[in-house]
Write an enzyme that holds these catalytic residues in place. Structure first.
Site, PDB file in Angstrom:
ATOM      1  CE  LYS A  81      -3.707  -2.471   2.518  1.00  0.00           C
ATOM      2  NZ  LYS A  81      -4.402  -2.797   3.660  1.00  0.00           N
ATOM      3  CD  GLN A 131      -3.443  -4.356   6.693  1.00  0.00           C
ATOM      4  OE1 GLN A 131      -3.652  -3.321   6.127  1.00  0.00           O
ATOM      5  NE2 GLN A 131      -3.860  -5.478   6.239  1.00  0.00           N
ATOM      6  CG  ASP A 158      -9.270   0.060   5.478  1.00  0.00           C
ATOM      7  OD1 ASP A 158      -9.079  -0.418   4.557  1.00  0.00           O
ATOM      8  OD2 ASP A 158      -8.548  -0.309   6.684  1.00  0.00           O
TER       9      ASP A 158
HETATM   10  N1  GUN Z   1      -7.030  -7.096   6.449  1.00  0.00           N
HETATM   11  C1  GUN Z   1      -7.368  -7.615   5.744  1.00  0.00           C
HETATM   12  N2  GUN Z   1      -7.972  -6.926   4.649  1.00  0.00           N
HETATM   13  C2  GUN Z   1      -7.833  -5.439   4.921  1.00  0.00           C
HETATM   14  C3  GUN Z   1      -8.106  -4.425   4.673  1.00  0.00           C
HETATM   15  O1  GUN Z   1      -8.742  -3.985   3.584  1.00  0.00           O
HETATM   16  N3  GUN Z   1      -8.077  -3.182   5.466  1.00  0.00           N
HETATM   17  C4  GUN Z   1      -7.378  -3.278   6.831  1.00  0.00           C
HETATM   18  N4  GUN Z   1      -7.040  -2.263   7.455  1.00  0.00           N
HETATM   19  N5  GUN Z   1      -7.076  -4.452   7.046  1.00  0.00           N
HETATM   20  C5  GUN Z   1      -7.226  -5.609   6.442  1.00  0.00           C
END
Ligand code: GUN
Length: 294
Positions: free
Chosen positions: A53, A97, A120
């Site tokens: 990311k 995350q 998110d």
């Molecule tokens: N863990 C798995 N998928 C995601 C996501 O899309 N965002 C976040 N913050 N954590 C994740």
């Protein structure tokens, strides 16, 4: 034979479009979009995802900030960092995350994120606004799937869509989005999960199947009708003697046999996976441009 949906290509195209837009914004003296990510602990998969990311941000001209915290960070400490990000005017959006270490209550953290910066789309306010079809940030994976359906011009109006899996990150929001009066959308949705009886009865009637279970090769050819559209969200690492690395990635779909009956199908890897980053970047640009909340 199925058309294979190339998520890697579409994700690249979206990122190129974003890079062009950022360039124009910068030329006109506008604000550089800025995404922050909080990573708690050192879970290998999370490190990879967050790294990707941050790298994608740099590639398209966004600013990025990675906040790394140790595994033993307390909930209070994490809430304090979140308060700081909420108040930081330069940061347009940020993510925490998941999963978080067990001693931290994920829901407390999700609810501490300022919805204006919730790129998110996990905050209850964001989920509610999504359900009500109000402007909001859509969660990255479901948003990525909508982008794939749109860019491949897959008809969804009046179709029967079966979603398998009810996670808060994929299955639940996907079922809401496919039923909304939007395009893509306007499907008749059946939401199936681990307690569904006679799952095959539903999948055999489906025009579109979205599988987000995390069970390798779960969906088999005998469960689908001819011409079905199959979106595979699963990605599980399994050991393999046939690859140099000693492992391979499997989706939730038994690919070859299901592809033979499908009109469109996403591969694993290279289908839904690459789209999540593109969606997060789209959301960050929206946050920076104050498109969702004025
Ligand atoms: N863990 C798995 N998928 C995601 C996501 O899309 N965002 C976040 N913050 N954590 C994740």
């Amino acid at each position: 034979m199925a058309i294979v949906i190339d998520g890697k290509l579409i994700s690249q195209q979206i990122q190129e479009e974003l890079a062009l837009e950022v360039k124009t914004i910068k030329t006109n003296g506008g604000k550089t979009p800025h995404l922050a990510a909080i990573l708690v602990g050192n879970d290998g998969a999370s490190e990879t995802y967050v790294g990707a990311k941050v790298k994608a941000c740099e590639k398209i001209g966004f600013k990025s900030t990675l906040v790394r915290l140790s595994q033993d960070t307390t909930e209070q400490e994490l809430l304090y960092i979140i308060k700081g990000l909420n108040a930081d005017a330069d940061i347009d959006g940020y993510i925490v995350q998941l999963p978080l270490p067990k001693h931290i209550n994920e829901q407390h953290i999700i609810e501490a994120v300022d919805p204006k910066k919730d790129v998110d789309g996990f905050h209850p306010q964001s989920v509610g606004r999504m359900a009500l079809n109000l402007p909001t940030y859509l969660p990255a994976t479901p948003y990525g799937i909508l982008q794939l359906l749109e860019r491949y011009k897959i008809e969804t109006v009046g179709k029967h869509c079966v979603v398998i899996g009810r996670s808060h990150i994929v299955g639940s929001p996907m079922s809401i989005l496919m039923a909304r009066n939007t395009n893509p959308g306007n499907c008749t949705v059946t939401m199936c999960h681990s307690r569904t009886a006679n799952l095959k009865e539903f999948t055999l009637k489906a025009d579109i199947i979205i599988v987000a279970l995390g069970k390798p090769e779960f969906l088999t050819a005998d469960m689908v009708k001819d011409g079905v559209v199959v979106i595979d969200v699963g990605i599980t690492r399994v050991t393999s003697d046939s690859t140099k690395s000693g492992f391979k990635l499997l989706g939730d779909v038994k690919y070859d046999e299901v592809a033979a009956k499908s009109s469109f199908i996403t591969p694993v890897p290279g289908g839904v996976g690459p789209m999540t980053i593109a969606s997060l970047l789209v959301n960050t640009l929206k946050a920076s441009k104050k498109e969702v909340y004025k």
